[in-house]
Write a protein that holds these residues in place. Sequence first.
Motif, PDB file in Angstrom:
ATOM      1  N   PHE A  78     -32.205 204.287  83.958  1.00  0.00           N
ATOM      2  CA  PHE A  78     -31.070 204.115  84.873  1.00  0.00           C
ATOM      3  C   PHE A  78     -29.929 205.062  84.530  1.00  0.00           C
ATOM      4  CE2 PHE A  78     -33.215 200.187  85.997  1.00  0.00           C
ATOM      5  CZ  PHE A  78     -32.987 200.140  87.365  1.00  0.00           C
ATOM      6  N   HIS A  79     -29.774 205.436  83.270  1.00  0.00           N
ATOM      7  CA  HIS A  79     -28.791 206.471  82.930  1.00  0.00           C
ATOM      8  C   HIS A  79     -29.156 207.785  83.620  1.00  0.00           C
ATOM      9  CE1 HIS A  79     -27.565 204.280  78.965  1.00  0.00           C
ATOM     10  NE2 HIS A  79     -26.915 203.820  80.016  1.00  0.00           N
ATOM     11  N   ARG A 101     -19.511 212.733  79.562  1.00  0.00           N
ATOM     12  CA  ARG A 101     -18.227 213.272  79.087  1.00  0.00           C
ATOM     13  C   ARG A 101     -18.330 213.736  77.642  1.00  0.00           C
ATOM     14  NH1 ARG A 101     -16.033 208.813  82.019  1.00  0.00           N
ATOM     15  NH2 ARG A 101     -15.910 207.621  80.073  1.00  0.00           N
ATOM     16  N   MET A 102     -19.003 212.949  76.809  1.00  0.00           N
ATOM     17  CA  MET A 102     -19.164 213.342  75.412  1.00  0.00           C
ATOM     18  C   MET A 102     -19.991 214.615  75.283  1.00  0.00           C
ATOM     19  SD  MET A 102     -19.809 209.649  73.548  1.00  0.00           S
ATOM     20  CE  MET A 102     -20.155 210.477  71.999  1.00  0.00           C
ATOM     21  N   LEU A 103     -21.045 214.710  76.088  1.00  0.00           N
ATOM     22  CA  LEU A 103     -21.866 215.918  76.045  1.00  0.00           C
ATOM     23  C   LEU A 103     -21.069 217.134  76.497  1.00  0.00           C
ATOM     24  CD1 LEU A 103     -24.628 217.240  75.636  1.00  0.00           C
ATOM     25  CD2 LEU A 103     -25.207 216.611  77.996  1.00  0.00           C
ATOM     26  N   THR A 104     -20.266 216.974  77.542  1.00  0.00           N
ATOM     27  CA  THR A 104     -19.438 218.083  78.038  1.00  0.00           C
ATOM     28  C   THR A 104     -18.438 218.537  76.976  1.00  0.00           C
ATOM     29  OG1 THR A 104     -19.658 217.233  80.289  1.00  0.00           O
ATOM     30  CG2 THR A 104     -17.892 218.810  79.875  1.00  0.00           C
ATOM     31  N   ARG A 105     -17.800 217.564  76.326  1.00  0.00           N
ATOM     32  CA  ARG A 105     -16.838 217.916  75.280  1.00  0.00           C
ATOM     33  C   ARG A 105     -17.529 218.608  74.111  1.00  0.00           C
ATOM     34  NH1 ARG A 105     -13.999 211.995  75.349  1.00  0.00           N
ATOM     35  NH2 ARG A 105     -12.820 212.227  77.299  1.00  0.00           N
ATOM     36  N   THR A 106     -18.706 218.157  73.770  1.00  0.00           N
ATOM     37  CA  THR A 106     -19.442 218.781  72.674  1.00  0.00           C
ATOM     38  C   THR A 106     -19.778 220.228  72.995  1.00  0.00           C
ATOM     39  OG1 THR A 106     -20.407 216.636  72.063  1.00  0.00           O
ATOM     40  CG2 THR A 106     -21.503 218.619  71.237  1.00  0.00           C
ATOM     41  N   VAL A 107     -20.220 220.468  74.217  1.00  0.00           N
ATOM     42  CA  VAL A 107     -20.554 221.838  74.629  1.00  0.00           C
ATOM     43  C   VAL A 107     -19.310 222.715  74.609  1.00  0.00           C
ATOM     44  CG1 VAL A 107     -21.374 223.258  76.544  1.00  0.00           C
ATOM     45  CG2 VAL A 107     -22.564 221.141  75.976  1.00  0.00           C
ATOM     46  N   TYR A 108     -18.215 222.215  75.161  1.00  0.00           N
ATOM     47  CA  TYR A 108     -16.974 222.992  75.163  1.00  0.00           C
ATOM     48  C   TYR A 108     -16.513 223.292  73.741  1.00  0.00           C
ATOM     49  CZ  TYR A 108     -16.302 222.323  80.198  1.00  0.00           C
ATOM     50  OH  TYR A 108     -16.441 222.350  81.554  1.00  0.00           O
ATOM     51  N   THR A 109     -16.619 222.292  72.858  1.00  0.00           N
ATOM     52  CA  THR A 109     -16.198 222.494  71.469  1.00  0.00           C
ATOM     53  C   THR A 109     -17.058 223.543  70.781  1.00  0.00           C
ATOM     54  OG1 THR A 109     -15.436 220.192  71.346  1.00  0.00           O
ATOM     55  CG2 THR A 109     -15.824 221.352  69.259  1.00  0.00           C
ATOM     56  N   ARG A 134     -23.541 202.157  84.390  1.00  0.00           N
ATOM     57  CA  ARG A 134     -22.931 203.346  84.994  1.00  0.00           C
ATOM     58  C   ARG A 134     -21.848 203.921  84.087  1.00  0.00           C
ATOM     59  NH1 ARG A 134     -19.999 202.069  88.872  1.00  0.00           N
ATOM     60  NH2 ARG A 134     -20.482 199.920  89.465  1.00  0.00           N
ATOM     61  N   GLU A 135     -21.007 203.054  83.545  1.00  0.00           N
ATOM     62  CA  GLU A 135     -19.928 203.531  82.682  1.00  0.00           C
ATOM     63  C   GLU A 135     -20.474 204.189  81.422  1.00  0.00           C
ATOM     64  OE1 GLU A 135     -17.583 200.089  82.008  1.00  0.00           O
ATOM     65  OE2 GLU A 135     -16.474 200.252  83.911  1.00  0.00           O
ATOM     66  N   ASP A 136     -21.543 203.630  80.866  1.00  0.00           N
ATOM     67  CA  ASP A 136     -22.141 204.225  79.674  1.00  0.00           C
ATOM     68  C   ASP A 136     -22.720 205.602  79.988  1.00  0.00           C
ATOM     69  OD1 ASP A 136     -23.003 204.200  76.950  1.00  0.00           O
ATOM     70  OD2 ASP A 136     -25.025 203.756  77.639  1.00  0.00           O
ATOM     71  N   SER A 137     -23.354 205.731  81.159  1.00  0.00           N
ATOM     72  CA  SER A 137     -23.901 207.029  81.560  1.00  0.00           C
ATOM     73  C   SER A 137     -22.799 208.066  81.727  1.00  0.00           C
ATOM     74  CB  SER A 137     -24.686 206.876  82.869  1.00  0.00           C
ATOM     75  OG  SER A 137     -25.184 208.119  83.304  1.00  0.00           O
ATOM     76  N   GLU A 138     -21.705 207.682  82.367  1.00  0.00           N
ATOM     77  CA  GLU A 138     -20.593 208.606  82.559  1.00  0.00           C
ATOM     78  C   GLU A 138     -19.944 208.970  81.217  1.00  0.00           C
ATOM     79  OE1 GLU A 138     -18.170 206.435  85.215  1.00  0.00           O
ATOM     80  OE2 GLU A 138     -19.495 206.730  86.957  1.00  0.00           O
ATOM     81  N   ARG A 139     -19.881 207.989  80.306  1.00  0.00           N
ATOM     82  CA  ARG A 139     -19.297 208.271  78.991  1.00  0.00           C
ATOM     83  C   ARG A 139     -20.162 209.262  78.220  1.00  0.00           C
ATOM     84  NH1 ARG A 139     -18.269 203.524  77.975  1.00  0.00           N
ATOM     85  NH2 ARG A 139     -20.216 202.917  76.963  1.00  0.00           N
ATOM     86  N   ARG A 140     -21.480 209.127  78.329  1.00  0.00           N
ATOM     87  CA  ARG A 140     -22.383 210.053  77.658  1.00  0.00           C
ATOM     88  C   ARG A 140     -22.227 211.474  78.209  1.00  0.00           C
ATOM     89  NH1 ARG A 140     -26.857 208.977  79.576  1.00  0.00           N
ATOM     90  NH2 ARG A 140     -28.164 210.206  78.187  1.00  0.00           N
TER      91      ARG A 140
END
Length: 275
Positions: free
Chosen positions: A107-108, A250-258, A242-248
């Motif tokens: 579902f994620h 966001r974390m992945l995006t921040r990791t890539v940017y970092t 849904r919130e957990d999927s969106e949080r994941r």
Amino acid sequence: MARRREIAAQVEGLDTSRESPHESPPAAHPRTARAEPSARSRIMLLRALDAEPVAAAARAEPVTAAALTPEDAFDALYVYAAPGLIRQAHVLTGSLRLAFESAEHAFHRAWDHWPEVARDTDPVGWLRIQTHAYALSPWHRFRRLFRRPSPAPVDPLLRAIRELPPRQRRALVLCDGLGLSVSEAAAETEAGTAATRNRLLHARAALHELRSAEPWDATRDSLAVFLESMSGSTVSHPVSVREDSERRIRMLTRTVYTAVAVLIALVAYTIATTP
């Protein structure tokens, strides 16, 4: 009730005219006869919304294009399909913890690819593929090094199925548990029809040998009953999924940017300090 009527009307009007890539299957066993994928998708969402009694009246009422939001459709799909997917993963793995994890992973991914899943002629089938693939992933064997292994299933049928190779387990669940034809199971598992049939025959023979005291028809019926005895009382709330999927994401995006920023900084430092 008015909101349910709007959602039911939108579900009835969903565009599911895209043809299924699967070949036309032979007639299923009467005990597990199933509707066509496009019709099954609409029925599935109406059942999840408990909207069958108002569906007929809703068709005559004008609704706006935004009546069925992505969140509404996802939540309906989750409420209907999650318990069954957990049961299937439980049969495939013998681990209830991994079964819950497999269904939530599916579902994620569905929420991450929601436009694709919403337009699919068989969203439950899409989720089932993701759940089974995650549940039977060979990478889970390395988790035993860091986690205490799950206890053996209490049900003797699950213990017997756990002795089968993973591909045979999946063929058994799809064909004898869910009533898919061999050609449908082959398409879903991306295998040849002959290979899928052989896996199914070997699974039946091995299971019959492990449970020789019980007729095969009784074993097959027990498997189907276990998969149909779905309860949604212990599944996570769809909003939290849904919130957990969106949080994941966001974390992945921040990791890539970092990582990109660190790489740029290292390159700049190297250029600046190089003679």
